[in-house]
Design a protein around this motif. Sequence first.
Motif, mmCIF file in Angstrom:
data_model
loop_
_atom_site.group_PDB
_atom_site.id
_atom_site.type_symbol
_atom_site.label_atom_id
_atom_site.label_comp_id
_atom_site.label_asym_id
_atom_site.label_seq_id
_atom_site.Cartn_x
_atom_site.Cartn_y
_atom_site.Cartn_z
ATOM 1 N N GLU A 9 0.835 -1.242 -0.009
ATOM 2 C CA GLU A 9 -0.014 0.034 -0.029
ATOM 3 C C GLU A 9 0.782 1.295 -0.016
ATOM 4 O O GLU A 9 0.399 2.149 -0.819
ATOM 5 N N ARG A 12 1.904 1.955 -3.408
ATOM 6 C CA ARG A 12 0.990 2.578 -4.291
ATOM 7 C C ARG A 12 0.670 3.815 -3.902
ATOM 8 O O ARG A 12 0.490 4.807 -4.887
ATOM 9 N N ASN A 13 0.467 4.443 -2.917
ATOM 10 C CA ASN A 13 0.316 5.679 -2.460
ATOM 11 C C ASN A 13 1.346 6.594 -2.854
ATOM 12 O O ASN A 13 1.379 7.938 -3.182
ATOM 13 N N TRP A 45 -5.166 3.286 -9.367
ATOM 14 C CA TRP A 45 -4.588 3.533 -7.960
ATOM 15 C C TRP A 45 -4.917 4.862 -7.649
ATOM 16 O O TRP A 45 -5.534 5.143 -6.795
#
Length: 108
Positions: A9, A12-13, A45
Motif C-alpha cells: 500500500e 501505491r500511495n 490506483w
Amino acid sequence: MGRRSPYPEEFRNDAVALWRAAAGRRTYSAVAADVGVSGETLRSWVRQADGHASRGHARGGEAAEGQDEELTRLRAELGRLRKAEKEWELEREILRRAAQYFAKEMRA
C-alpha cells in the motif's frame, strides 16, 4: 472480491503522490514507467485513492448508495414538476381565453 495487489500500500500511495506532483506535465504512462508499473495500474490506483470506481464496475459504499437515492428522489421530483408545469400551461391557456372573451364583451 478481487485479488490482492502484489504491491504494498505504501508503494501505491507513493506512486499516486508522484503522479499528482507531475499531473498536467506528465502522463500516467510516463510516471508509471518510472515506478515500474503499467499506466492503467497507476490510473486505477489514482481512482481508488480518489474514491472513484472505474467505468463498467459496480459502485460500492454508502456514498454511492446515498447518491443513487438522491438521484431517484430528484428524478421523481422532476417528474412531478413536469406534470405540474403541464397543468399550469393549461390554466394559463384557460385564463388567456377568458381574458380575450371578456375583452370582446367590453368592446361590444
